[in-house]
Motif scaffolding. Sequence first.
Motif, PDB file in Angstrom:
ATOM      1  N   TYR A 152       0.225   6.315   5.294  1.00 21.65           N
ATOM      2  CA  TYR A 152      -0.088   6.624   6.690  1.00 21.65           C
ATOM      3  C   TYR A 152       1.114   7.199   7.446  1.00 21.65           C
ATOM      4  O   TYR A 152       0.955   8.111   8.249  1.00 21.65           O
ATOM      5  N   THR A 153       2.304   6.653   7.217  1.00 20.20           N
ATOM      6  CA  THR A 153       3.450   6.985   8.068  1.00 20.20           C
ATOM      7  C   THR A 153       4.559   7.776   7.383  1.00 20.20           C
ATOM      8  O   THR A 153       5.400   8.367   8.064  1.00 20.20           O
ATOM      9  N   LYS A 156       0.356  -3.363   0.761  1.00 23.49           N
ATOM     10  CA  LYS A 156       0.277  -3.033   2.184  1.00 23.49           C
ATOM     11  C   LYS A 156       1.378  -2.033   2.565  1.00 23.49           C
ATOM     12  O   LYS A 156       1.138  -1.095   3.312  1.00 23.49           O
ATOM     13  N   ALA A 157       2.574  -2.218   2.022  1.00 25.66           N
ATOM     14  CA  ALA A 157       3.667  -1.273   2.268  1.00 25.66           C
ATOM     15  C   ALA A 157       3.331   0.104   1.698  1.00 25.66           C
ATOM     16  O   ALA A 157       3.653   1.136   2.298  1.00 25.66           O
ATOM     17  N   LYS A 177       0.866   1.688   4.039  1.00 28.86           N
ATOM     18  CA  LYS A 177       1.574   2.078   5.259  1.00 28.86           C
ATOM     19  C   LYS A 177       2.389   3.347   5.014  1.00 28.86           C
ATOM     20  O   LYS A 177       2.461   4.226   5.870  1.00 28.86           O
ATOM     21  N   TYR A 178       2.980   3.457   3.828  1.00 27.47           N
ATOM     22  CA  TYR A 178       3.716   4.668   3.478  1.00 27.47           C
ATOM     23  C   TYR A 178       2.788   5.884   3.487  1.00 27.47           C
ATOM     24  O   TYR A 178       3.163   6.950   3.974  1.00 27.47           O
ATOM     25  N   ASP A 187       8.436   0.323   4.726  1.00 27.88           N
ATOM     26  CA  ASP A 187       8.728  -0.854   5.537  1.00 27.88           C
ATOM     27  C   ASP A 187       8.550  -2.072   4.635  1.00 27.88           C
ATOM     28  O   ASP A 187       7.465  -2.653   4.565  1.00 27.88           O
TER      29      ASP A 187
END
Length: 125
Positions: free
Chosen positions: A62-63, A55-56, A59-60, A67
């Motif tokens: 995407y952003t 999931k991290a 997210k990386y 995190d």
Amino acid sequence: MTCDIIIAVKGQPIHVHKAFLKIRCQHFKNKLQHDHIQSVPVYTVSDTFSYIVYKAFLKYLYTGTVDLPSENALELMELAHTYCETNLKRECGRIIEQAITASNVAFFYSKAIECNAKVSIIVRG
């Protein structure tokens, strides 16, 4: 609500967008380029990596930010290596370097061995 693919990690879903993954990650571009399924497909990944780390990773993508607790950074680094994400590998190295102290160096060393990571010792005078 607008996702068009579900990444399944150890049976847990992560809702994402194929187009975004294809743009941000060569691995997904290669895997998803011939997918013409109209409904929301489920892409199941290997159980090698934990849900929190995967999931991290997404997210990386995407952003552009990591995190994740520092104790999971080696596993994320290994995932980044698997998916050829060199910028993320560098960021994980920076996180690990900042997190290492005299009291937790053995933990990070043992995790590095588990992940088959290259271990280098930096001596600062």
